[in-house]
Design a protein around this motif. Structure first.
Motif, PDB file in Angstrom:
ATOM      1  N   ILE A  62     117.544 -11.086 -50.818  1.00 46.29           N
ATOM      2  CA  ILE A  62     118.871 -11.615 -50.492  1.00 46.29           C
ATOM      3  C   ILE A  62     119.942 -10.768 -51.166  1.00 46.29           C
ATOM      4  CG2 ILE A  62     120.422 -13.586 -50.812  1.00 46.29           C
ATOM      5  CD1 ILE A  62     117.856 -15.347 -50.635  1.00 46.29           C
ATOM      6  N   PHE A  63     119.723 -10.456 -52.445  1.00 46.07           N
ATOM      7  CA  PHE A  63     120.684  -9.618 -53.158  1.00 46.07           C
ATOM      8  C   PHE A  63     120.835  -8.257 -52.491  1.00 46.07           C
ATOM      9  CE2 PHE A  63     121.513  -6.230 -56.218  1.00 46.07           C
ATOM     10  CZ  PHE A  63     122.769  -6.599 -56.649  1.00 46.07           C
ATOM     11  N   ALA A  64     119.706  -7.642 -52.123  1.00 47.36           N
ATOM     12  CA  ALA A  64     119.754  -6.309 -51.513  1.00 47.36           C
ATOM     13  C   ALA A  64     120.535  -6.321 -50.207  1.00 47.36           C
ATOM     14  CB  ALA A  64     118.331  -5.787 -51.287  1.00 47.36           C
ATOM     15  N   VAL A  65     120.270  -7.290 -49.366  1.00 46.09           N
ATOM     16  CA  VAL A  65     120.964  -7.365 -48.081  1.00 46.09           C
ATOM     17  C   VAL A  65     122.458  -7.600 -48.298  1.00 46.09           C
ATOM     18  CG1 VAL A  65     121.192  -8.729 -45.965  1.00 46.09           C
ATOM     19  CG2 VAL A  65     118.919  -8.072 -46.794  1.00 46.09           C
ATOM     20  N   MET A  66     122.804  -8.515 -49.185  1.00 47.55           N
ATOM     21  CA  MET A  66     124.216  -8.801 -49.443  1.00 47.55           C
ATOM     22  C   MET A  66     124.907  -7.626 -50.125  1.00 47.55           C
ATOM     23  SD  MET A  66     124.627 -11.621 -48.102  1.00 47.55           S
ATOM     24  CE  MET A  66     123.683 -12.987 -47.542  1.00 47.55           C
ATOM     25  N   PHE A  67     124.201  -6.932 -51.015  1.00 50.21           N
ATOM     26  CA  PHE A  67     124.748  -5.755 -51.687  1.00 50.21           C
ATOM     27  C   PHE A  67     125.085  -4.670 -50.671  1.00 50.21           C
ATOM     28  CE2 PHE A  67     123.720  -1.493 -53.352  1.00 50.21           C
ATOM     29  CZ  PHE A  67     124.743  -1.358 -54.272  1.00 50.21           C
ATOM     30  N   ILE A  68     124.147  -4.386 -49.783  1.00 55.15           N
ATOM     31  CA  ILE A  68     124.376  -3.343 -48.779  1.00 55.15           C
ATOM     32  C   ILE A  68     125.497  -3.750 -47.829  1.00 55.15           C
ATOM     33  CG2 ILE A  68     123.326  -2.138 -46.819  1.00 55.15           C
ATOM     34  CD1 ILE A  68     120.663  -2.319 -48.433  1.00 55.15           C
ATOM     35  N   GLY A  69     125.476  -5.001 -47.384  1.00 63.11           N
ATOM     36  CA  GLY A  69     126.544  -5.480 -46.504  1.00 63.11           C
ATOM     37  C   GLY A  69     127.902  -5.418 -47.165  1.00 63.11           C
ATOM     38  N   GLY A  70     127.984  -5.844 -48.412  1.00 61.47           N
ATOM     39  CA  GLY A  70     129.246  -5.802 -49.146  1.00 61.47           C
ATOM     40  C   GLY A  70     129.725  -4.385 -49.380  1.00 61.47           C
ATOM     41  N   MET A  71     128.793  -3.490 -49.721  1.00 62.59           N
ATOM     42  CA  MET A  71     129.153  -2.100 -49.961  1.00 62.59           C
ATOM     43  C   MET A  71     129.711  -1.453 -48.686  1.00 62.59           C
ATOM     44  SD  MET A  71     126.799   1.003 -51.337  1.00 62.59           S
ATOM     45  CE  MET A  71     126.016   1.187 -49.752  1.00 62.59           C
ATOM     46  N   VAL A  72     129.035  -1.665 -47.565  1.00 62.24           N
ATOM     47  CA  VAL A  72     129.506  -1.101 -46.297  1.00 62.24           C
ATOM     48  C   VAL A  72     130.858  -1.698 -45.919  1.00 62.24           C
ATOM     49  CG1 VAL A  72     129.025  -0.989 -43.819  1.00 62.24           C
ATOM     50  CG2 VAL A  72     127.208  -0.514 -45.472  1.00 62.24           C
ATOM     51  N   PHE A  73     131.015  -3.005 -46.118  1.00 59.71           N
ATOM     52  CA  PHE A  73     132.293  -3.653 -45.815  1.00 59.71           C
ATOM     53  C   PHE A  73     133.433  -3.018 -46.608  1.00 59.71           C
ATOM     54  CE2 PHE A  73     135.463  -6.825 -47.059  1.00 59.71           C
ATOM     55  CZ  PHE A  73     135.983  -7.152 -45.816  1.00 59.71           C
ATOM     56  N   TYR A  74     133.239  -2.847 -47.923  1.00 56.07           N
ATOM     57  CA  TYR A  74     134.301  -2.299 -48.751  1.00 56.07           C
ATOM     58  C   TYR A  74     134.545  -0.823 -48.468  1.00 56.07           C
ATOM     59  CZ  TYR A  74     134.574  -6.640 -51.295  1.00 56.07           C
ATOM     60  OH  TYR A  74     134.752  -7.947 -51.626  1.00 56.07           O
ATOM     61  N   GLU A  75     133.502  -0.079 -48.105  1.00 53.41           N
ATOM     62  CA  GLU A  75     133.713   1.315 -47.711  1.00 53.41           C
ATOM     63  C   GLU A  75     134.557   1.397 -46.449  1.00 53.41           C
ATOM     64  OE1 GLU A  75     129.910   3.212 -47.272  1.00 53.41           O
ATOM     65  OE2 GLU A  75     129.971   4.011 -49.303  1.00 53.41           O
TER      66      GLU A  75
END
Length: 149
Positions: A62-75
């Protein structure tokens, strides 16, 4: 021919049930109240049993998926790499915390935990969270409206 009680009326002047501001606000308040109380029950369960309701592998996924999603969103919002990594990390931790506490609350409720606490306390907590949630939404809506317009 109009049928009484139908949500999709053919009368263009009639208002849909879901367009009614009272119904929308009440629905949001009920959902927020249940959501917040469920998280609270999950935290109560986690701290009382001193164990996670989910296996560590699921929490990490869950953390990995949310981390990647959040990172892409902020980029995509134009942040630099370091800032998007920090934003992704915060999103991952925050959303993982929310998900784990929600699952803990559901497990606590299904395991008969609500009857040990008492239905009156749970219903009172939902009512209090409904009020607090609507107040928070109205204040946030007012602050954002003044900030962006």
């Amino acid at each position: 021919m109009m049928v009484a009680g139908k949500i999709n009326s053919r009368n263009p002047n009639s208002q849909s049930l879901f367009e009614n501001p009272f119904v929308k606000t009440l629905a949001v308040a009920v959902l927020m109240g249940i959501f917040l109380v469920d998280m609270g029950l999950g935290l109560f369960d986690i701290f009382s049993t001193r164990s996670s309701p989910l296996p560590l592998a699921f929490v990490l996924m869950i953390f990995a998926v949310m981390f990647i999603g959040g990172m892409v969103f902020y980029e995509r919002q134009g942040l630099d790499t370091l800032s998007s990594l920090m934003g992704g990390t915060l999103a991952g931790f925050g959303l993982s915390f929310v998900f784990v506490s929600l699952v803990g609350g559901v497990q606590f409720a299904l395991g008969g935990g609500i009857s040990t606490i008492g239905w009156e306390q749970v219903i009172s907590a939902v009512a209090g969270c409904m009020i607090a949630g609507v107040v928070m939404l109205k204040v946030l809506s007012h602050k954002l409206q003044n900030h962006f317009y």
